[in-house]
Design a protein around this motif. Structure first.
Motif, PDB file in Angstrom:
ATOM      1  N   SER A  27      40.674 -16.433  18.157  1.00 19.66           N
ATOM      2  CA  SER A  27      41.175 -17.326  17.112  1.00 19.66           C
ATOM      3  C   SER A  27      41.601 -16.563  15.870  1.00 19.66           C
ATOM      4  CB  SER A  27      40.100 -18.343  16.748  1.00 19.66           C
ATOM      5  OG  SER A  27      38.926 -17.673  16.316  1.00 19.66           O
ATOM      6  N   SER A  28      42.508 -15.581  16.040  1.00 19.95           N
ATOM      7  CA  SER A  28      42.943 -14.814  14.872  1.00 19.95           C
ATOM      8  C   SER A  28      43.934 -15.558  14.016  1.00 19.95           C
ATOM      9  CB  SER A  28      43.568 -13.503  15.329  1.00 19.95           C
ATOM     10  OG  SER A  28      42.579 -12.672  15.850  1.00 19.95           O
ATOM     11  N   GLY A  34      47.354  -8.544   8.638  1.00 23.82           N
ATOM     12  CA  GLY A  34      48.091  -7.520   7.915  1.00 23.82           C
ATOM     13  C   GLY A  34      48.649  -6.444   8.826  1.00 23.82           C
ATOM     14  N   TRP A  35      49.619  -5.724   8.312  1.00 27.28           N
ATOM     15  CA  TRP A  35      50.154  -4.526   8.953  1.00 27.28           C
ATOM     16  C   TRP A  35      49.920  -3.338   8.033  1.00 27.28           C
ATOM     17  CZ3 TRP A  35      51.961  -3.877  13.810  1.00 27.28           C
ATOM     18  CH2 TRP A  35      52.362  -5.012  14.535  1.00 27.28           C
ATOM     19  N   PHE A  36      49.487  -2.247   8.622  1.00 29.59           N
ATOM     20  CA  PHE A  36      49.275  -0.988   7.912  1.00 29.59           C
ATOM     21  C   PHE A  36      49.980   0.118   8.690  1.00 29.59           C
ATOM     22  CE2 PHE A  36      45.876  -1.966   4.801  1.00 29.59           C
ATOM     23  CZ  PHE A  36      45.577  -3.253   5.212  1.00 29.59           C
ATOM     24  N   ARG A  37      50.127   1.269   8.047  1.00 30.03           N
ATOM     25  CA  ARG A  37      50.648   2.430   8.761  1.00 30.03           C
ATOM     26  C   ARG A  37      49.916   3.676   8.278  1.00 30.03           C
ATOM     27  NH1 ARG A  37      56.774   2.540   6.157  1.00 30.03           N
ATOM     28  NH2 ARG A  37      56.198   3.354   4.082  1.00 30.03           N
ATOM     29  N   GLN A  38      49.937   4.683   9.138  1.00 26.25           N
ATOM     30  CA  GLN A  38      49.225   5.915   8.813  1.00 26.25           C
ATOM     31  C   GLN A  38      49.951   7.104   9.404  1.00 26.25           C
ATOM     32  OE1 GLN A  38      45.108   6.032  10.111  1.00 26.25           O
ATOM     33  NE2 GLN A  38      44.560   7.339   8.396  1.00 26.25           N
ATOM     34  N   VAL A  39      50.034   8.153   8.608  1.00 25.09           N
ATOM     35  CA  VAL A  39      50.543   9.437   9.095  1.00 25.09           C
ATOM     36  C   VAL A  39      49.396  10.436   9.037  1.00 25.09           C
ATOM     37  CG1 VAL A  39      52.900   8.972   8.382  1.00 25.09           C
ATOM     38  CG2 VAL A  39      51.363  10.136   6.806  1.00 25.09           C
ATOM     39  N   ARG A  97      43.094  -7.879  11.261  1.00 24.56           N
ATOM     40  CA  ARG A  97      42.659  -9.206  10.829  1.00 24.56           C
ATOM     41  C   ARG A  97      41.710  -9.058   9.652  1.00 24.56           C
ATOM     42  NH1 ARG A  97      38.766 -13.131  14.288  1.00 24.56           N
ATOM     43  NH2 ARG A  97      37.229 -11.823  13.250  1.00 24.56           N
ATOM     44  N   HIS A  98      41.986  -9.851   8.600  1.00 28.75           N
ATOM     45  CA  HIS A  98      41.152  -9.835   7.406  1.00 28.75           C
ATOM     46  C   HIS A  98      39.810 -10.496   7.684  1.00 28.75           C
ATOM     47  CE1 HIS A  98      40.118 -10.241   3.141  1.00 28.75           C
ATOM     48  NE2 HIS A  98      41.155  -9.460   2.869  1.00 28.75           N
ATOM     49  N   TRP A  99      38.727  -9.991   7.053  1.00 24.58           N
ATOM     50  CA  TRP A  99      37.419 -10.584   7.302  1.00 24.58           C
ATOM     51  C   TRP A  99      37.339 -12.008   6.758  1.00 24.58           C
ATOM     52  CZ3 TRP A  99      34.165 -12.609   3.667  1.00 24.58           C
ATOM     53  CH2 TRP A  99      34.429 -12.293   2.326  1.00 24.58           C
ATOM     54  N   ASP A 100      38.126 -12.295   5.708  1.00 26.36           N
ATOM     55  CA  ASP A 100      38.135 -13.606   5.068  1.00 26.36           C
ATOM     56  C   ASP A 100      39.377 -14.361   5.529  1.00 26.36           C
ATOM     57  OD1 ASP A 100      38.245 -14.746   1.570  1.00 26.36           O
ATOM     58  OD2 ASP A 100      38.220 -15.830   3.476  1.00 26.36           O
ATOM     59  N   ARG A 101      39.163 -15.365   6.388  1.00 29.76           N
ATOM     60  CA  ARG A 101      40.314 -16.026   6.964  1.00 29.76           C
ATOM     61  C   ARG A 101      41.201 -16.665   5.916  1.00 29.76           C
ATOM     62  NH1 ARG A 101      38.330 -20.335  11.048  1.00 29.76           N
ATOM     63  NH2 ARG A 101      40.579 -20.641  11.187  1.00 29.76           N
ATOM     64  N   ALA A 112      39.865  -1.694   3.876  1.00 30.18           N
ATOM     65  CA  ALA A 112      38.447  -1.959   4.087  1.00 30.18           C
ATOM     66  C   ALA A 112      38.140  -3.439   4.239  1.00 30.18           C
ATOM     67  CB  ALA A 112      37.635  -1.374   2.943  1.00 30.18           C
ATOM     68  N   ALA A 113      39.050  -4.301   3.820  1.00 33.06           N
ATOM     69  CA  ALA A 113      38.827  -5.739   3.905  1.00 33.06           C
ATOM     70  C   ALA A 113      39.230  -6.312   5.260  1.00 33.06           C
ATOM     71  CB  ALA A 113      39.598  -6.449   2.803  1.00 33.06           C
ATOM     72  N   PHE A 114      39.774  -5.479   6.127  1.00 36.86           N
ATOM     73  CA  PHE A 114      40.179  -5.916   7.465  1.00 36.86           C
ATOM     74  C   PHE A 114      39.152  -5.404   8.467  1.00 36.86           C
ATOM     75  CE2 PHE A 114      44.451  -7.659   6.798  1.00 36.86           C
ATOM     76  CZ  PHE A 114      44.654  -7.294   5.484  1.00 36.86           C
ATOM     77  N   ASP A 115      38.643  -6.305   9.294  1.00 36.20           N
ATOM     78  CA  ASP A 115      37.524  -5.927  10.153  1.00 36.20           C
ATOM     79  C   ASP A 115      37.865  -5.785  11.629  1.00 36.20           C
ATOM     80  OD1 ASP A 115      35.885  -9.234  10.243  1.00 36.20           O
ATOM     81  OD2 ASP A 115      37.896  -8.577  10.812  1.00 36.20           O
ATOM     82  N   SER A 116      39.085  -6.095  12.007  1.00 38.91           N
ATOM     83  CA  SER A 116      39.509  -5.916  13.392  1.00 38.91           C
ATOM     84  C   SER A 116      40.868  -5.253  13.388  1.00 38.91           C
ATOM     85  CB  SER A 116      39.580  -7.254  14.130  1.00 38.91           C
ATOM     86  OG  SER A 116      38.321  -7.864  14.184  1.00 38.91           O
ATOM     87  N   TRP A 117      41.015  -4.231  14.244  1.00 35.11           N
ATOM     88  CA  TRP A 117      42.230  -3.426  14.255  1.00 35.11           C
ATOM     89  C   TRP A 117      42.738  -3.251  15.681  1.00 35.11           C
ATOM     90  CZ3 TRP A 117      44.432  -1.381   9.788  1.00 35.11           C
ATOM     91  CH2 TRP A 117      43.677  -1.520   8.618  1.00 35.11           C
TER      92      TRP A 117
END
Length: 127
Positions: A27-28, A34-39, A97-101, A112-117
């Motif tokens: 139930s996401s 959110g979307w993030f990126r990393q190099v 997915r943010h921890w706070d729906r 740090a506020a996103f708990d599932s990646w």
């Protein structure tokens, strides 16, 4: 436990477009996403967020006007449409997915506020 699976990355030329998808189990889609990126060697960078109902969005200045985040609740999928790609957009892209729906996208820039990646998808933009 939600599972997030990104797809749609690849190798493109500067100026091209790509659309990334993030398929979620569970139930996401009553959650802010959110979307993030990393190099390599750098911290994970916020790109965009979308609110639980898909009506509000937020973007990093580096992608504003070029990237668009959206979600399809029926398909449990969030998208990142990327236009006018630049070589500096090269990175691994992650959805989360943010921890706070109910979190407002404008205040959802901290990784740090996103708990599932998801596992990430590589985007490479050649000049």
């Amino acid at each position: 436990q939600v599972q997030l699976v990104e797809s749609g990355g690849g190798l493109v030329q500067a100026g091209d477009s790509l659309r990334l998808s993030c398929a979620a189990s569970g139930s996401s889609f009553g959650y802010t996403m959110g979307w993030f990126r990393q190099v390599p060697g750098k911290e994970r960078e916020f790109i965009a967020a979308i609110g639980w109902n898909g009506r509000s969005t937020a973007y990093a200045d580096s992608v504003k006007g070029r990237f668009t985040i959206s979600k399809d609740n029926d398909k449990n999928t969030v998208y990142l449409q990327m236009n006018s790609l630049k070589p500096e957009d090269t990175a691994i892209y992650y959805c989360a997915r943010h921890w706070d729906r109910w979190a407002a996208p404008t205040s959802a820039a901290a990784a740090a506020a996103f708990d599932s990646w998801g596992q990430g998808t590589q985007v490479t933009v050649s000049s």
